[in-house]
Motif scaffolding. Structure first.
Motif, PDB file in Angstrom:
ATOM      1  N   VAL A  77       2.833 120.906 -11.372  1.00 35.48           N
ATOM      2  CA  VAL A  77       3.144 119.478 -11.417  1.00 35.48           C
ATOM      3  C   VAL A  77       2.811 118.901 -10.048  1.00 35.48           C
ATOM      4  N   PRO A  78       1.584 118.467  -9.792  1.00 34.67           N
ATOM      5  CA  PRO A  78       1.214 118.028  -8.455  1.00 34.67           C
ATOM      6  C   PRO A  78       1.728 116.653  -8.058  1.00 34.67           C
ATOM      7  N   GLU A  79       2.118 115.836  -9.027  1.00 35.39           N
ATOM      8  CA  GLU A  79       2.522 114.473  -8.685  1.00 35.39           C
ATOM      9  C   GLU A  79       3.776 114.507  -7.832  1.00 35.39           C
ATOM     10  N   PRO A  80       3.853 113.698  -6.754  1.00 39.95           N
ATOM     11  CA  PRO A  80       4.936 113.808  -5.754  1.00 39.95           C
ATOM     12  C   PRO A  80       6.338 113.722  -6.310  1.00 39.95           C
ATOM     13  N   TRP A 125      -5.735 116.764  -2.088  1.00 37.64           N
ATOM     14  CA  TRP A 125      -5.072 117.682  -1.155  1.00 37.64           C
ATOM     15  C   TRP A 125      -3.573 117.372  -1.095  1.00 37.64           C
ATOM     16  N   ALA A 126      -2.781 118.422  -1.171  1.00 38.68           N
ATOM     17  CA  ALA A 126      -1.330 118.279  -0.980  1.00 38.68           C
ATOM     18  C   ALA A 126      -1.040 118.428   0.513  1.00 38.68           C
ATOM     19  N   LEU A 127      -0.358 117.444   1.083  1.00 36.18           N
ATOM     20  CA  LEU A 127       0.017 117.448   2.510  1.00 36.18           C
ATOM     21  C   LEU A 127       1.539 117.419   2.589  1.00 36.18           C
ATOM     22  N   ILE A 128       2.128 118.403   3.241  1.00 38.42           N
ATOM     23  CA  ILE A 128       3.586 118.565   3.239  1.00 38.42           C
ATOM     24  C   ILE A 128       4.072 118.805   4.665  1.00 38.42           C
ATOM     25  N   ILE A 129       5.210 118.200   4.987  1.00 38.69           N
ATOM     26  CA  ILE A 129       5.944 118.534   6.204  1.00 38.69           C
ATOM     27  C   ILE A 129       7.413 118.565   5.826  1.00 38.69           C
ATOM     28  N   ALA A 130       8.165 119.540   6.370  1.00 37.12           N
ATOM     29  CA  ALA A 130       9.556 119.741   5.954  1.00 37.12           C
ATOM     30  C   ALA A 130      10.382 120.245   7.129  1.00 37.12           C
ATOM     31  N   ASP A 131      11.689 120.071   6.989  1.00 32.77           N
ATOM     32  CA  ASP A 131      12.636 120.472   8.033  1.00 32.77           C
ATOM     33  C   ASP A 131      13.897 121.005   7.352  1.00 32.77           C
ATOM     34  N   VAL A 132      14.150 122.322   7.513  1.00 32.59           N
ATOM     35  CA  VAL A 132      15.327 122.950   6.915  1.00 32.59           C
ATOM     36  C   VAL A 132      16.537 122.691   7.810  1.00 32.59           C
ATOM     37  N   ALA A 160      24.580 126.644   0.834  1.00 34.30           N
ATOM     38  CA  ALA A 160      24.638 125.182   0.963  1.00 34.30           C
ATOM     39  C   ALA A 160      23.618 124.677   1.970  1.00 34.30           C
ATOM     40  N   MET A 161      22.432 125.294   2.003  1.00 33.00           N
ATOM     41  CA  MET A 161      21.379 124.829   2.898  1.00 33.00           C
ATOM     42  C   MET A 161      20.502 123.842   2.145  1.00 33.00           C
ATOM     43  N   PHE A 162      19.828 123.000   2.899  1.00 28.48           N
ATOM     44  CA  PHE A 162      18.947 122.005   2.293  1.00 28.48           C
ATOM     45  C   PHE A 162      17.742 121.810   3.187  1.00 28.48           C
ATOM     46  N   VAL A 163      16.748 121.088   2.654  1.00 28.30           N
ATOM     47  CA  VAL A 163      15.520 120.872   3.395  1.00 28.30           C
ATOM     48  C   VAL A 163      15.040 119.445   3.127  1.00 28.30           C
ATOM     49  N   THR A 164      14.699 118.751   4.229  1.00 28.27           N
ATOM     50  CA  THR A 164      14.080 117.435   4.060  1.00 28.27           C
ATOM     51  C   THR A 164      12.569 117.642   3.924  1.00 28.27           C
ATOM     52  N   VAL A 165      11.953 116.913   2.972  1.00 25.86           N
ATOM     53  CA  VAL A 165      10.534 117.136   2.673  1.00 25.86           C
ATOM     54  C   VAL A 165       9.829 115.781   2.508  1.00 25.86           C
ATOM     55  N   PHE A 166       8.671 115.701   3.169  1.00 19.29           N
ATOM     56  CA  PHE A 166       7.754 114.595   2.855  1.00 19.29           C
ATOM     57  C   PHE A 166       6.542 115.237   2.190  1.00 19.29           C
ATOM     58  N   TYR A 167       6.409 114.946   0.872  1.00 24.55           N
ATOM     59  CA  TYR A 167       5.336 115.544   0.074  1.00 24.55           C
ATOM     60  C   TYR A 167       4.367 114.429  -0.333  1.00 24.55           C
TER      61      TYR A 167
END
Length: 537
Positions: free
Chosen positions: A360-363, A328-335, A381-388
């Motif tokens: 490409v499922p590998e983190p 299972w892919a578990l993701i949380i992100a903040d733009v 110039a926007m970005f997003v923090t991601v924990f994948y």
């Protein structure tokens, strides 16, 4: 007086011989008459008089009672009106007689008419003419003479007269006749009429001109008012595109126009705000629809999540989906940023992550390729923090890569809280071709993993203090025996209680994983659909 007192008419006449002769020979001379106190005729200048002509018993009684002169009109023996004066005569023994002196009214009336240049008329109570200087005119003025007004103007054909009315009384103060003085004012009247008509015409023309000027001014004044009223009616119909004229005038009209223009712009802005609100509501609905609609019903693990945006739409998101190999892919992100722009970038980032993870499922590799996609043509110039992360329920193995996001907190079965080791990756969308490192841990049965965004730890209270990591650790430690949904709700409740009335300025997103082990049986109380659990807010 001695002759009168001695009742000697001859001696009285001898004493008045000169007066008597004069009265008898001059027709215009007044009548002279004397009676004794008992009313008997004592002397008279009238020829062959045997009884008093003027001094009636009533008159003698009145003057005797009054002991003062009486004046008034009287009827002479020839039937004509006369002007008389009656007075008592006194001797040493008292009143010895009454004397009357009367003259025909014609002579004084003629003198009066000549002096005032008026025609004079005398009429009785029935308007019967007694005397007139111009009898032929009486029929012309008789109608006006019937009134009681002291002064009036009478018209007879084309002739116009003034008429002065003066009532007269007799010796006993009784109404007798009425004296009228009349003057022909025809020439003056028509001259005044013509002059007045011209003046009235001039006044009428001036008034008409003034009214025309006033009408023009009112039209000119009400024209902008009508225009302003038209704008208000258009605004009432919802049309905010109409323009308001005259806002630059420095008067009441200009101030009113300026107020209406400000109101129009406010209505226009309000309409735009309502349209934007509707668009934001639709965007929020779309954003909620792209998040997972139900949590997985798995035997070895359970998930719960919550997303609470600071505005109608937000830039945070969580996601989970099954990979082809059973993991299972578990993701949380903040733009970065908030609002509609962040929501759009969030949708793009989520789509890019899902598409890349399918290949490409590998983190580490997934974040690297996704970063290249988001960095290309990123003019905003926007970005997003991601924990994948990729979780294997069969082994409890969790491999992950971190793109500048808060590391998840691990609450193990013993109740100890620690955070996953960072991989020092940067946020996605900043710089292409940036490498990312991956790490992994193995979860033990009973371990709980809480993914969260910085809206949790950076929540501010009324004193501008942050919730911080230590309060998050305390909340987790107090929830060591809680299920995933209760764990999420406990943290949210603690954050809300800490912030109090302070406004929420950042999105708050949480996702919790509870690993029960590969051999555990399905627990329906721990795995419920997302719509039933109410975790998405």
């Amino acid at each position: 007086m001695r002759a009168l007192a001695a009742r000697k008419p001859a001696a009285f006449a001898a004493a008045l011989d000169e007066l008597r002769q004069r009265l008898q020979t001059d027709p215009a001379t007044p009548l002279f008459e004397t009676v004794t106190p008992d009313g008997a005729l004592f002397f008279s200048t009238a020829k062959n008089a045997v009884k008093p002509a003027i001094l009636s018993p009533e008159t003698v009684a009145a003057v005797t009672a009054k002991l003062a002169p009486l004046r008034g009109l009287t009827r002479l023996e020839n039937g004509r009106l006369g002007l008389a004066v009656v007075f008592p005569l006194f001797s040493r023994d008292g009143m010895s007689g009454v004397v009357a002196l009367a003259a025909d009214l014609k002579q004084p009336l003629n003198v009066f008419a000549a002096s005032v240049e008026n025609d004079v008329f005398v009429a009785d109570g029935e308007r019967r003419l007694e005397y007139a200087t111009q009898p032929a005119l009486w029929s012309s003025v008789a109608a006006a003479a019937a009134g009681v007004r002291s002064f009036s103007v009478a018209r007879a054909g084309d002739r116009v007269f003034t008429l002065v009315r003066l009532p007269a009384r007799d010796l006993l103060e009784r109404p007798s006749v009425t004296l009228f003085a009349s003057r022909d004012i025809t020439a003056a009247y028509w001259r005044e009429t013509v002059t007045g008509g011209l003046s009235q015409g001039s006044i009428t023309l001036a008034l008409a001109f003034a009214l025309s000027a006033l009408y023009w001014y009112m039209r000119r004044s009400f024209k902008p008012l009508n225009a302003i009223i038209g704008v208000l009616k258009a605004l009432a119909r919802g049309n905010t595109e109409v323009g308001v004229r005259y806002p630059a005038r420095d008067d009441e009209i200009g101030r009113l126009a300026g107020t209406v223009e400000a109101f129009r712009r406010a209505q226009q802005a309000h309409g735009q705000l309502l349209a934007l609100r509707q668009e934001l509501d639709m965007a929020a609905c779309i954003q909620r629809s792209i998040l997972p609609s139900a949590f997985p019903l798995a035997a070895g693990f359970s998930l719960s999540a919550s997303l609470q945006t600071a505005r109608e739409v937000g830039g945070d998101f969580y996601d989970f989906f099954a990979l082809p190999d059973g993991r299972w892919a578990l993701i949380i992100a903040d733009v970065s940023d908030k609002g509609l722009a962040a929501a759009l970038f969030m949708a793009v980032a989520r789509t890019a992550l899902r598409s890349t993870a399918a290949i490409v499922p590998e983190p580490a590799a997934c974040l690297t390729r996704t970063n290249d996609l988001l960095s290309a043509e990123n003019d905003a110039a926007m970005f997003v923090t991601v924990f994948y992360s990729v979780f294997d329920p069969a082994t409890g193995r969790l491999s992950y890569a971190n793109g500048g996001h808060n590391p998840p907190a691990l609450l193990d079965a013993s109740g100890r809280v620690r955070f996953l080791e960072s991989t020092d990756g940067v946020a996605l969308g900043i710089m292409p071709e940036t490498p990312y490192e991956a790490r992994e841990i193995v979860l033990s049965p009973g371990d709980r993993l809480l993914f969260y965004t910085d809206g949790v730890t950076e929540a501010i209270d009324g004193q501008e203090r942050a919730f911080a990591v230590d309060r998050l650790i305390a909340a987790l430690a107090d929830s060591s025996a809680a299920g995933v949904e209760e764990l999420v709700q406990t943290v949210i409740t603690r954050v809300r209680a800490f912030a109090g009335a302070a406004p929420q300025f950042d999105d708050i997103t949480l996702m919790a994983l509870h690993y029960r082990g590969a051999d555990s049986e399905h627990d329906p109380d721990l795995t419920v659909p997302l719509a039933v659990a109410g975790a998405l807010r």
